[in-house]
Design an enzyme around this catalytic site. Structure first.
Site, PDB file in Angstrom:
ATOM      1  CE  LYS A 160      -0.389  -0.280   5.000  1.00  0.00           C
ATOM      2  NZ  LYS A 160      -1.047  -0.790   6.126  1.00  0.00           N
ATOM      3  CE1 TYR A 186      12.034  32.450   0.988  1.00  0.00           C
ATOM      4  CE2 TYR A 186      12.069  30.070   1.107  1.00  0.00           C
ATOM      5  CZ  TYR A 186      11.578  30.968   0.313  1.00  0.00           C
ATOM      6  OH  TYR A 186      11.631  31.162  -0.904  1.00  0.00           O
TER       7      TYR A 186
HETATM    8  C1  LIG Z   1      -0.382  -1.691   7.058  1.00  0.00           C
HETATM    9  C2  LIG Z   1      -0.963  -2.671   7.518  1.00  0.00           C
HETATM   10  C3  LIG Z   1      -0.204  -3.927   7.686  1.00  0.00           C
HETATM   11  C4  LIG Z   1       1.256  -3.959   7.797  1.00  0.00           C
HETATM   12  O1  LIG Z   1       1.596  -3.167   8.723  1.00  0.00           O
HETATM   13  P1  LIG Z   1       3.077  -3.138   9.393  1.00  0.00           P
HETATM   14  O2  LIG Z   1       3.261  -2.539  10.607  1.00  0.00           O
HETATM   15  O3  LIG Z   1       3.844  -2.151   8.134  1.00  0.00           O
HETATM   16  O4  LIG Z   1       3.709  -4.544   9.203  1.00  0.00           O
HETATM   17  C5  LIG Z   1      -1.131  -5.153   8.214  1.00  0.00           C
HETATM   18  N1  LIG Z   1      -2.394  -5.125   8.303  1.00  0.00           N
HETATM   19  C6  LIG Z   1      -3.156  -4.175   8.221  1.00  0.00           C
HETATM   20  C7  LIG Z   1      -4.655  -4.338   7.956  1.00  0.00           C
HETATM   21  C8  LIG Z   1      -2.643  -2.914   7.467  1.00  0.00           C
HETATM   22  O5  LIG Z   1      -3.396  -1.845   7.414  1.00  0.00           O
END
Ligand SMILES: *Cc1c(COP(=O)(O)O)cnc(C)c1O
Length: 339
Positions: A6, A234
């Site tokens: 993601k 700045y």
């Molecule tokens: C993002 C996510 C993960 C992975 O989490 P990490 O802490 O990056 O390992 C697993 N399950 C769900 C539902 C998530 O949203």
């Protein structure tokens, strides 16, 4: 093994990581929304992709690209089933069911479970449940371990109840990266690896076993001498307390170099030496103090990497490495190295 890709693989690439994972034989990929999944499909990836928070307006697109939705409410179940019916699938469409065990973000509430099961059964000609899962709220925090264990106990209870109502196999999964490291006993049929794949975890001992995966690099674009008392950048926040040499780097907050790292809050590495940020980070550039470093225009600058880690950077400004990785803007070129 499901791997989370993601937010464009935690900011590291659009489809490249997904392609490599497919070659490595990962069973499942996870994305947040439908368009992320579509990007990965367009790159030719055929591995099943779970969409965690599918936008109802794009359900058609999701079906077209054979992405698998997470269904977390009775409302979404009905909307989705309608789209499936209209699209005339050859077999029941796979879905994942999320149950809320205490994160209180998405998921079926335990008290809705019976109604939900009844509704699902009515739709068995249209949809097939591939897995039931939940998410831990604090798998990385020892102070919340008793809460984590109660989440796991609830998951065991509700998921067992759920799957007992169906006469086919349904997978179960609960663990993210820090869950995998700290609560391996709750692995069930699958785990959802996220930040760990990208070389980061919360536990110090395990962190030592992980390799650094990403390095943010740039080059010195300009070098000048400034006099004691001169100001840099700045709002004149950077003040030269002695005569100094200042290097300008072409990386600013629009690239994801968080402005809270201004004025000495972070040091980049140049020729293996630390150069603190001086003055405010601007949109496209930042200045660093190289008075004590032997360097030239064009020399490589490591903004974060194996030594000055993104986790350390996150700690300095009270955030988490996830955020700093995912805000690196698209204009920063990603280069992938195959070992
Ligand atoms: C993002 C996510 C993960 C992975 O989490 P990490 O802490 O990056 O390992 C697993 N399950 C769900 C539902 C998530 O949203």
């Amino acid at each position: 093994m499901m791997v989370m890709v993601k937010a464009f693989s935690y900011g590291l690439g659009t489809y490249e990581v997904a392609q490599v994972l497919e070659k490595e034989g990962v069973d499942y990929l996870g994305v947040a929304n439908i368009l992320e999944g579509v990007e990965i499909r367009k790159a030719g990836v055929q591995t099943p992709i779970m969409v965690m928070n599918p936008e109802t307006a794009s359900f058609n697109l999701m079906i077209k690209h054979q992405l698998t939705p997470v269904i977390f409410s009775i409302h979404n179940l009905h909307l989705f089933a309608k789209k499936v019916e209209k699209s005339k699938q050859l077999k029941p469409y796979p879905i994942h069911i999320k149950i809320d065990t205490g994160m209180h973000r998405l998921g079926i509430q335990p008290e809705e479970m019976d109604v939900f099961i009844t509704e699902l059964k009515k739709l068995s000609h249209l949809i097939k449940i591939e897995s039931v899962f939940s998410h831990l709220a604090a798998s990385d925090e020892p102070s919340h371990d008793s809460f984590t264990k109660s989440q796991a106990a609830d998951f065991e209870k509700y998921s067992s109840y759920f799957i007992s109502h169906f006469d086919y196999e349904i997978d179960r999964h609960l663990l993210n990266t820090n869950g995998i490291l700290r609560f391996n006993e709750y692995s069930y049929n699958m785990v959802r690896l996220g930040i760990g794949l990208y070389g980061i975890c919360a536990d110090e001992k395990s962190q030592k076993k992980l390799k650094n995966v990403s390095t943010l690099k740039t080059k010195i674009s300009h070098l000048i001498h400034v006099k004691k008392g001169d100001t840099i950048g700045y709002n004149r926040n950077g003040i030269a307390d002695t005569n100094k040499i200042i290097a300008t780097i072409p990386l600013g907050y629009a690239d994801g170099f968080n402005r809270l790292l201004s004025n000495g809050k972070w040091e980049v590495l140049i020729n293996n030496q630390k150069a603190p940020v001086i003055g405010n980070i601007s949109m496209d550039m930042a200045m660093v103090d190289v008075t004590h470093i032997n360097c030239c225009v064009g020399d490589e600058v490591t903004v974060f990497g194996a030594i000055n880690t993104v986790s350390e950077m996150a700690q300095r400004i009270q955030t988490i490495p996830y955020e700093l990785l995912t805000i690196i803007s698209p204009r920063v070129k990603r280069v992938f190295i195959r070992n």
